[in-house]
Enzyme design. Structure first.
Site, mmCIF file in Angstrom:
data_model
loop_
_atom_site.group_PDB
_atom_site.id
_atom_site.type_symbol
_atom_site.label_atom_id
_atom_site.label_comp_id
_atom_site.label_asym_id
_atom_site.label_seq_id
_atom_site.Cartn_x
_atom_site.Cartn_y
_atom_site.Cartn_z
ATOM 1 C CD GLU A 44 -2.171 1.316 2.583
ATOM 2 O OE1 GLU A 44 -3.192 2.768 2.721
ATOM 3 O OE2 GLU A 44 -2.803 0.443 2.777
ATOM 4 N NE ARG A 48 -0.620 8.322 5.210
ATOM 5 C CZ ARG A 48 -0.425 7.375 6.131
ATOM 6 N NH1 ARG A 48 0.347 7.764 6.564
ATOM 7 N NH2 ARG A 48 -1.271 6.689 6.438
ATOM 8 C CB THR A 72 -4.381 8.324 2.842
ATOM 9 O OG1 THR A 72 -2.981 7.544 3.562
ATOM 10 C CG2 THR A 72 -4.186 9.723 3.496
ATOM 11 C CE LYS A 132 -6.108 1.965 7.594
ATOM 12 N NZ LYS A 132 -4.973 3.057 6.210
#
Length: 226
Positions: A44, A48, A72, A132
């Site tokens: 992953e 960011r 994110t 998640k």
């Protein structure tokens, strides 16, 4: 219908999904190769940093043994940007109705984040099967997830947030956990030092946690037989 096809296969490929944040896209390929050499084939890359999408493009084009997702995700438009970059799945720290609406028509599956039973019910209502659990250690950890297994067996989790090599096995023993997310095998100091060999060693230890998940499966089968 919610698009989550293929997510179970993806989440089941490895006991640990490395969660990485890259400041420099040039580090993406050697890092992905180091993780894969240790046996971690799903990664992953968090959105960011400015280098995130370029990093995903680099990995998907050069490291065929790795399946890369975009993390994110907080805006619906990011789903399409991630898909265009080559991401095979997307991960969000939480969810909004707008994000779930976009996921229903997206070509890549979304793993939305939850931190409460009510949020988990919201996903089940929208026909999601996988979520998640974030931030795992801060909102109840193993005990909380274990308490959801019986009342909410429809939802399986990838807990992420504060999980370490030492705590990961306890999560993987749970029947409603498919894998965990973590960054301990590729911390920023090793990435900055480009110490790919140490990252491979740490990844190999993380990949070995598959044995814990195998025991979980055996215990589940024994329970069904008794």
């Amino acid at each position: 219908m919610t698009v989550q096809r293929g997510l179970r296969e993806t989440l089941s490929k490895t006991p640990v999904i490395p969660v990485i944040s890259l400041d420099t896209a040039s580090d993406a390929i050697p890092l992905a190769r180091a993780l894969a050499a240790g046996g971690l084939s799903v990664i992953e890359v968090t959105l960011r940093t400015a280098a995130a999408l370029d990093s995903i493009r680099a990995i998907t084009s050069e490291v065929e043994t790795v399946e890369v997702g975009a993390g994110t995700i907080i805006e619906p438009t990011q789903l399409e940007a991630a898909r265009r970059a080559g991401a095979r799945f997307a991960v969000s720290p939480g969810y909004t109705n707008r994000l779930l609406d976009a996921a229903e028509t997206s070509e890549i599956p979304l793993l939305p984040g939850v931190s409460s039973a009510s949020e988990a019910l919201g996903l089940i209502e929208r026909n999601f099967q996988f979520a998640k659990f974030f931030p795992a250690e801060s909102v109840g950890g193993v005990d909380f997830l274990s308490s959801l297994a019986s009342p909410l067996p429809q939802l399986k989790f990838c807990p992420t947030g504060g999980i370490t090599r030492q705590s990961a096995p306890r999560y993987l023993e749970l029947t409603n956990v498919l894998c965990v997310g973590g960054s301990w095998m590729a911390p920023r100091n090793l990435v900055s030092a480009r110490d790919w060999a140490s990252i491979t060693v740490a990844s190999r230890a993380a990949a070995a946690l598959a044995s814990v998940r195998q025991r979980q499966g055996m215990n589940s089968k024994m329970t069904l037989l008794t």
